[in-house]
Design an enzyme around this catalytic site. Structure first.
Site, PDB file in Angstrom:
ATOM      1  N   THR A 149       0.827  -1.215   0.000  1.00 48.90           N
ATOM      2  CA  THR A 149       0.000   0.000   0.000  1.00 48.90           C
ATOM      3  C   THR A 149       0.858   1.260   0.000  1.00 48.90           C
ATOM      4  OG1 THR A 149      -1.433   1.292   1.468  1.00 48.90           O
ATOM      5  CG2 THR A 149      -0.129  -0.379   2.521  1.00 48.90           C
ATOM      6  N   ASP A 150       0.295   2.338  -0.532  1.00 48.09           N
ATOM      7  CA  ASP A 150       1.012   3.627  -0.497  1.00 48.09           C
ATOM      8  C   ASP A 150       1.141   4.152   0.933  1.00 48.09           C
ATOM      9  OD1 ASP A 150      -1.659   4.316  -0.076  1.00 48.09           O
ATOM     10  OD2 ASP A 150      -1.662   5.993  -1.495  1.00 48.09           O
ATOM     11  N   GLU A 151       0.342   3.565   1.872  1.00 47.05           N
ATOM     12  CA  GLU A 151       0.383   4.064   3.253  1.00 47.05           C
ATOM     13  C   GLU A 151       1.743   3.816   3.910  1.00 47.05           C
ATOM     14  OE1 GLU A 151      -3.139   3.427   5.618  1.00 47.05           O
ATOM     15  OE2 GLU A 151      -4.342   3.130   3.835  1.00 47.05           O
ATOM     16  N   TYR A 165      -1.254  -0.452  11.154  1.00 50.21           N
ATOM     17  CA  TYR A 165      -1.501  -1.155   9.877  1.00 50.21           C
ATOM     18  C   TYR A 165      -0.366  -0.903   8.893  1.00 50.21           C
ATOM     19  CZ  TYR A 165      -3.154  -1.643   5.054  1.00 50.21           C
ATOM     20  OH  TYR A 165      -3.240  -1.938   3.710  1.00 50.21           O
ATOM     21  N   LYS A 222       2.559  -3.403   7.230  1.00 47.93           N
ATOM     22  CA  LYS A 222       2.754  -3.602   5.790  1.00 47.93           C
ATOM     23  C   LYS A 222       4.175  -3.205   5.392  1.00 47.93           C
ATOM     24  CE  LYS A 222       0.089  -4.653   3.047  1.00 47.93           C
ATOM     25  NZ  LYS A 222      -0.319  -5.988   2.540  1.00 47.93           N
TER      26      LYS A 222
HETATM   27  P1  NAD Z   1      -9.622  -7.303   2.833  1.00 48.38           P
HETATM   28  O1  NAD Z   1      -9.560  -6.998   4.293  1.00 48.38           O
HETATM   29  O2  NAD Z   1     -10.879  -7.041   2.088  1.00 48.38           O
HETATM   30  O3  NAD Z   1      -9.278  -8.856   2.613  1.00 48.38           O
HETATM   31  C1  NAD Z   1      -8.247  -9.511   3.285  1.00 48.38           C
HETATM   32  C2  NAD Z   1      -8.427 -11.010   3.066  1.00 48.38           C
HETATM   33  O4  NAD Z   1      -7.321 -11.682   3.700  1.00 48.38           O
HETATM   34  C3  NAD Z   1      -9.701 -11.579   3.685  1.00 48.38           C
HETATM   35  O5  NAD Z   1     -10.328 -12.456   2.770  1.00 48.38           O
HETATM   36  C4  NAD Z   1      -9.210 -12.336   4.911  1.00 48.38           C
HETATM   37  O6  NAD Z   1     -10.031 -13.435   5.272  1.00 48.38           O
HETATM   38  C5  NAD Z   1      -7.831 -12.781   4.441  1.00 48.38           C
HETATM   39  N1  NAD Z   1      -6.911 -13.049   5.546  1.00 48.38           N
HETATM   40  C6  NAD Z   1      -6.677 -12.263   6.639  1.00 48.38           C
HETATM   41  N2  NAD Z   1      -5.772 -12.844   7.430  1.00 48.38           N
HETATM   42  C7  NAD Z   1      -5.400 -14.003   6.824  1.00 48.38           C
HETATM   43  C8  NAD Z   1      -4.469 -15.027   7.147  1.00 48.38           C
HETATM   44  N3  NAD Z   1      -3.753 -14.984   8.273  1.00 48.38           N
HETATM   45  N4  NAD Z   1      -4.334 -16.063   6.301  1.00 48.38           N
HETATM   46  C9  NAD Z   1      -5.076 -16.141   5.154  1.00 48.38           C
HETATM   47  N5  NAD Z   1      -5.975 -15.197   4.807  1.00 48.38           N
HETATM   48  C10 NAD Z   1      -6.128 -14.138   5.633  1.00 48.38           C
HETATM   49  O7  NAD Z   1      -8.401  -6.551   2.187  1.00 48.38           O
HETATM   50  P2  NAD Z   1      -8.289  -5.816   0.763  1.00 48.38           P
HETATM   51  O8  NAD Z   1      -8.826  -4.456   0.884  1.00 48.38           O
HETATM   52  O9  NAD Z   1      -8.805  -6.734  -0.286  1.00 48.38           O
HETATM   53  O10 NAD Z   1      -6.709  -5.703   0.642  1.00 48.38           O
HETATM   54  C11 NAD Z   1      -5.947  -6.776   0.080  1.00 48.38           C
HETATM   55  C12 NAD Z   1      -4.483  -6.413   0.136  1.00 48.38           C
HETATM   56  O11 NAD Z   1      -4.253  -5.221  -0.593  1.00 48.38           O
HETATM   57  C13 NAD Z   1      -3.964  -6.152   1.551  1.00 48.38           C
HETATM   58  O12 NAD Z   1      -2.684  -6.710   1.654  1.00 48.38           O
HETATM   59  C14 NAD Z   1      -3.903  -4.636   1.646  1.00 48.38           C
HETATM   60  O13 NAD Z   1      -2.892  -4.234   2.520  1.00 48.38           O
HETATM   61  C15 NAD Z   1      -3.595  -4.269   0.215  1.00 48.38           C
HETATM   62  N6  NAD Z   1      -4.068  -2.930  -0.205  1.00 48.38           N
HETATM   63  C16 NAD Z   1      -5.378  -2.577  -0.001  1.00 48.38           C
HETATM   64  C17 NAD Z   1      -5.816  -1.327  -0.454  1.00 48.38           C
HETATM   65  C18 NAD Z   1      -7.269  -0.901  -0.302  1.00 48.38           C
HETATM   66  O14 NAD Z   1      -7.599   0.235  -0.627  1.00 48.38           O
HETATM   67  N7  NAD Z   1      -8.172  -1.775   0.150  1.00 48.38           N
HETATM   68  C19 NAD Z   1      -4.925  -0.461  -1.088  1.00 48.38           C
HETATM   69  C20 NAD Z   1      -3.604  -0.869  -1.273  1.00 48.38           C
HETATM   70  C21 NAD Z   1      -3.201  -2.118  -0.836  1.00 48.38           C
END
Ligand code: NAD
Length: 337
Positions: free
Chosen positions: A126-128, A151, A155
Site C-alpha cells: 500500500t502507499d500508506e 496497519y 505492511k
Molecule cells: P480485505 O480486508 O478485504 O481482505 C483480506 C483477506 O485476507 C480476507 O479475505 C481475509 O479473510 C484474508 N486473511 C486475513 N488474514 C489471513 C491469514 N492470516 N491467512 C489467510 N488469509 C487471511 O483486504 P483488501 O482491501 O482486499 O486488501 C488486500 C491487500 O491489498 C492487503 O494486503 C492490503 O494491505 C492491500 N491494499 C489494499 C488497499 C485498499 O484500498 N483496500 C490499497 C492498497 C493495498
C-alpha cells in the site's frame, strides 16, 4: 503462469483479482488460500464454485506447517499475497492480528516459497507505507518508508522482509504499492461502501475531523490490471506504485456520493479525527506506465457511479454482511466435505 496461488482471495481486492484472472486467461488455474476472517467472504466468488480452474482452501498464511504442505502438494508458478488485516481503525484498537498476519504471515510465505520452485512472489502492498504528504508532492518508489499507523507499519515491515529475501536469497519477488481502492465487493467498513450503504438506509455518514484529508482513489479493476501486469512483466526486486490520478478530500467525496445517491448533506456527521491520521496520499505511477505499460483507465466519477449501482443492485450482499449471515456460507458449502 498456469497455476497461481492467491492468498486472501475472499477479500475485496483478492476476489476481484481472481475474477479478473479467470476471465482474462482461460488457461489459468487459481488456488485461493484464505483464513476467512471477518473480512473474508466466500460469497464474493460464488460463481466459480463449480469451475474446475478454481480451488478454495481455508487456512492461515502464518501457519508454517499448513503452508508448506500446500506448496509441497501442488506446484504453483506464482504466489500473489493479498492476505492481510487491512483496516487502519482496527489496527489502532488492536495491532496484534496485524503483526501476526501481515508480518509473520509474510515471513512464513517467503520461507515456504524459498523451498519450492516458484517463479514469482507478488507482495500486494500500500502507499500508506510512505506515510503522509503535505499539500505538495507525490510518492515515488524512491520515497522513504515512514508509516504512521500500526496497519501501515505492519505492511512496511512485510515489504522490508520481501526486499531482504530478494537481496539475501535472490527470491524472485516484486512489491506493488497502491492507493485507496474502491469498487464492487468492498467490505462495508471502508469509507466508500460504508457511506453508500449507510446513506441508502438514511443513516449518518461519519466523517473524520473536518474531512480535509486527501486520498487518491483507484478503481479496483485498474489495481487488478496493475498486479497482473506486475506478475507478467514486472522486474524482480522492483517496487511499482499504482494510483488513480484522482486525489480528493474526504468531505468532497462524501458530498459527491450523497449527491449521486440523491441524499441530503444533513446525513454528514463529523466525528473525532483518527489518531495519527495521514493528511494526504498522492501517487506518482510513471514507472508503472513506462515499464509495465499500465495506466489507470476508469475515470473516478463513472467508476463511482458504477460502484453505487453495484451496491444498489446487491443490497442482499450488504445485508448478509451486516447480519453476519455471510459467515455461514462456508459451512453450507464445505461443512459436509
Ligand atoms: P480485505 O480486508 O478485504 O481482505 C483480506 C483477506 O485476507 C480476507 O479475505 C481475509 O479473510 C484474508 N486473511 C486475513 N488474514 C489471513 C491469514 N492470516 N491467512 C489467510 N488469509 C487471511 O483486504 P483488501 O482491501 O482486499 O486488501 C488486500 C491487500 O491489498 C492487503 O494486503 C492490503 O494491505 C492491500 N491494499 C489494499 C488497499 C485498499 O484500498 N483496500 C490499497 C492498497 C493495498
Amino acid at each position: 503462469m498456469k497455476q497461481i496461488l492467491v492468498t486472501g482471495g475472499c477479500g475485496f481486492i483478492g476476489s476481484n483479482f481472481i475474477r479478473y484472472e479467470l476471465s482474462e486467461y482461460p488457461g489459468v488455474s487459481i488456488t485461493n488460500l484464505d483464513k476467512l476472517t471477518y473480512a473474508g467472504n466466500l460469497e464474493n466468488l460464488k460463481e466459480f464454485e463449480s469451475d474446475s480452474r478454481y480451488n478454495f482452501v481455508r487456512g492461515d498464511i502464518a501457519d508454517h506447517d499448513f503452508v508448506n504442505s500446500l506448496l509441497s502438494s501442488t506446484h504453483f508458478d506464482a504466489v500473489v499475497n493479498f492476505a492481510a488485516e487491512s483496516h487502519v481503525d482496527r489496527s489502532i484498537l488492536d495491532s496484534g492480528p496485524f503483526i501476526q498476519t501481515n508480518i509473520v504471515g509474510t515471513q512464513v510465505l517467503l520461507d515456504a516459497f524459498r523451498k519450492h520452485n516458484i517463479n514469482r512472489f507478488i507482495q500486494v502492498s500500500t502507499d500508506e507505507v510512505y506515510g503522509s504528504l503535505g499539500a505538495e508532492g507525490f510518492f515515488t518508489e524512491e520515497t522513504p518508508i515512514a508509516p504512521n499507523s500500526p496497519y501501515s507499519a505492519s505492511k512496511a515491515a512485510a515489504d522490508l522482509l520481501v526486499r531482504s529475501y530478494v537481496k539475501t536469497f535472490q527470491l524472485p519477488a516484486i512489491i506493488t504499492r497502491c492507493s485507496n481502492n474502491y469498487g464492487p465487493y468492498q467490505f462495508p467498513e471502508k469509507l466508500i461502501p460504508l457511506f453508500i450503504s449507510n446513506a441508502m438506509e438514511d443513516k449518518p455518514v461519519p466523517v473524520y475531523g473536518e474531512g480535509t484529508n486527501v486520498r487518491d482513489w483507484i478503481h479496483v479493476l485498474d489495481h487488478c490490471r496493475g498486479i497482473d501486469a506486475t506478475l507478467r512483466k514486472g522486474a524482480i526486486g522492483e517496487v511499482y506504485n499504482f494510483g488513480g490520478n484522482s486525489e480528493m478530500q474526504n468531505i468532497k467525496i462524501t458530498k459527491l456520493l450523497l449527491g449521486l445517491l440523491g441524499k441530503p448533506e444533513t446525513l454528514i456527521k463529523y466525528v473525532t479525527d483518527r489518531p495519527g491520521h495521514d493528511l494526504r496520499y498522492a501517487i506518482d505511477c510513471r514507472k508503472a506506465k513506462l515499464e509495465l505499460g499500465w495506466e489507470p483507465e476508469i475515470e473516478f466519477q463513472s467508476g463511482l457511479e458504477g460502484t453505487i449501482k453495484w451496491y444498489q443492485d446487491n443490497q442482499e450482499w450488504v445485508n448478509r454482511i451486516r447480519s453476519g449471515d455471510y459467515l455461514k456460507f462456508y459451512d453450507q458449502q464445505y461443512g459436509n466435505r
